[in-house]
Design an enzyme around this catalytic site. Sequence first.
Site, PDB file in Angstrom:
ATOM      1  N   GLN A 115       0.826  -1.206   0.000  1.00 52.17           N
ATOM      2  CA  GLN A 115       0.000   0.000   0.000  1.00 52.17           C
ATOM      3  C   GLN A 115       0.860   1.255   0.000  1.00 52.17           C
ATOM      4  OE1 GLN A 115      -3.661  -1.162   2.866  1.00 52.17           O
ATOM      5  NE2 GLN A 115      -1.668  -1.696   3.674  1.00 52.17           N
ATOM      6  N   ASP A 151     -11.515  -0.334   1.891  1.00 55.54           N
ATOM      7  CA  ASP A 151     -12.544  -0.509   0.871  1.00 55.54           C
ATOM      8  C   ASP A 151     -12.188  -1.687  -0.027  1.00 55.54           C
ATOM      9  OD1 ASP A 151     -14.540   1.722   1.182  1.00 55.54           O
ATOM     10  OD2 ASP A 151     -12.678   2.881   1.199  1.00 55.54           O
ATOM     11  N   ASP A 209     -11.787  -4.969  10.269  1.00 57.35           N
ATOM     12  CA  ASP A 209     -11.465  -3.546  10.108  1.00 57.35           C
ATOM     13  C   ASP A 209     -10.761  -3.377   8.773  1.00 57.35           C
ATOM     14  OD1 ASP A 209     -10.981  -0.881  10.491  1.00 57.35           O
ATOM     15  OD2 ASP A 209      -9.432  -1.150  12.010  1.00 57.35           O
ATOM     16  N   ASP A 223      -3.683   0.283  12.882  1.00 53.10           N
ATOM     17  CA  ASP A 223      -3.450   1.522  13.633  1.00 53.10           C
ATOM     18  C   ASP A 223      -3.588   1.321  15.136  1.00 53.10           C
ATOM     19  OD1 ASP A 223      -6.283   1.896  14.367  1.00 53.10           O
ATOM     20  OD2 ASP A 223      -6.578   2.459  12.278  1.00 53.10           O
ATOM     21  N   HIS A 276     -14.290   3.338  15.937  1.00 53.83           N
ATOM     22  CA  HIS A 276     -13.748   2.231  16.721  1.00 53.83           C
ATOM     23  C   HIS A 276     -14.641   1.837  17.887  1.00 53.83           C
ATOM     24  CE1 HIS A 276     -10.074   3.696  14.567  1.00 53.83           C
ATOM     25  NE2 HIS A 276     -10.063   2.408  14.296  1.00 53.83           N
ATOM     26  N   ASP A 320      -2.377 -12.845   5.504  1.00 56.11           N
ATOM     27  CA  ASP A 320      -3.575 -12.484   4.764  1.00 56.11           C
ATOM     28  C   ASP A 320      -4.799 -12.944   5.550  1.00 56.11           C
ATOM     29  OD1 ASP A 320      -5.111 -11.862   2.177  1.00 56.11           O
ATOM     30  OD2 ASP A 320      -5.595 -13.969   2.543  1.00 56.11           O
ATOM     31  N   GLY A 321      -5.786 -12.070   5.694  1.00 55.34           N
ATOM     32  CA  GLY A 321      -6.950 -12.394   6.507  1.00 55.34           C
ATOM     33  C   GLY A 321      -7.713 -13.604   6.016  1.00 55.34           C
ATOM     34  N   GLU A 354      -2.898  -8.733  10.461  1.00 55.29           N
ATOM     35  CA  GLU A 354      -2.625  -7.575   9.601  1.00 55.29           C
ATOM     36  C   GLU A 354      -1.712  -8.036   8.471  1.00 55.29           C
ATOM     37  OE1 GLU A 354      -2.340  -4.529   7.579  1.00 55.29           O
ATOM     38  OE2 GLU A 354      -3.447  -4.058   9.429  1.00 55.29           O
ATOM     39  N   PRO A 407      -5.557  -4.459  -1.673  1.00 59.63           N
ATOM     40  CA  PRO A 407      -5.403  -5.522  -0.678  1.00 59.63           C
ATOM     41  C   PRO A 407      -6.667  -5.823   0.108  1.00 59.63           C
ATOM     42  CG  PRO A 407      -3.568  -3.971  -0.565  1.00 59.63           C
ATOM     43  CD  PRO A 407      -4.591  -3.365  -1.484  1.00 59.63           C
TER      44      PRO A 407
END
Length: 286
Positions: free
Chosen positions: A33, A161, A158, A88, A64, A140-141, A108, A165
């Site tokens: 990214q 868009d 979380d 974050d 959050h 990777d999720g 993540e 990724p």
Amino acid sequence: MAENTMWHETLHDQFGQYFAVDNVLYHEKTDHQDLIIFENAAFGRVMALDGVVQTTERDEFIYHEMMTHVPLLAHGHAKHVLIIGGGDGAMLREVTRHKNVETITMVEIDAGVVSFCRQYLPNHNAGSYDDPRFTLVIDDGVNFVNQTHQTFDVIISDCTDPIGPGESLFTSAFYEGCKRCLNPGGIFVAQNGVCFLQQDEALDSHRKLSHYFSDVGFYQAAIPTYYGGIMTFAWATNNDALRHLSSEIIQARFHAAGLKCRYYNPAIHAAAFALPQYLHDALSAQ
């Protein structure tokens, strides 16, 4: 990017929002990214990925708190929580406020996001990365939820868009994997865009999630820097009662948890599930 210039979000072609850049703190293209964080007088530190605002210091608490406290208090006795994305650290911060949670796993895809946010968004994570209940997995999720032997009571996606990724976190393979590693009565939630402008995103998620969960719906919150209206969150579970708990039950759980929030409260919890008619109509038509 130079200081004292304007940064324009690129999410929409015909309109959008801009921020005055008072000071660029970080800008680097990682393997996954393009990350930038800059200071803005109105919103504090602003983080964007691939030209799209992800979070600001001024209004992050709304997003959050709603992504965390709605599912955790609806569940009532969640012990094991999975966060997909959330580099974050602010989602983690809110989950750690629930003292009955025993393990918090965060997956993540980009280790660079985590290290960058620890340094440049300290108010977001507020030391939560050091919580002994926390485990960070760089993966990777989709792969994680389909391969892990762990199970969870609440899964919070979380995600960014559904471009780049983040696109894989809106697929049937991801939703099926989340169902696979949810404990009975578990809850899945995910950010689902601003439905007035991104209605197809909500419809697509609803259609796919309905293959795996008996109760699929949405709840909402107004977040100023998620441009274009009300932010929509997907909700999915196989315990149909959890979305319809009485205000007395939510109030009792909120009080027992000892939470002090800036946006979330039990009345907001109930009201958030009231959806605009245009979304009801679109869901009924598909």
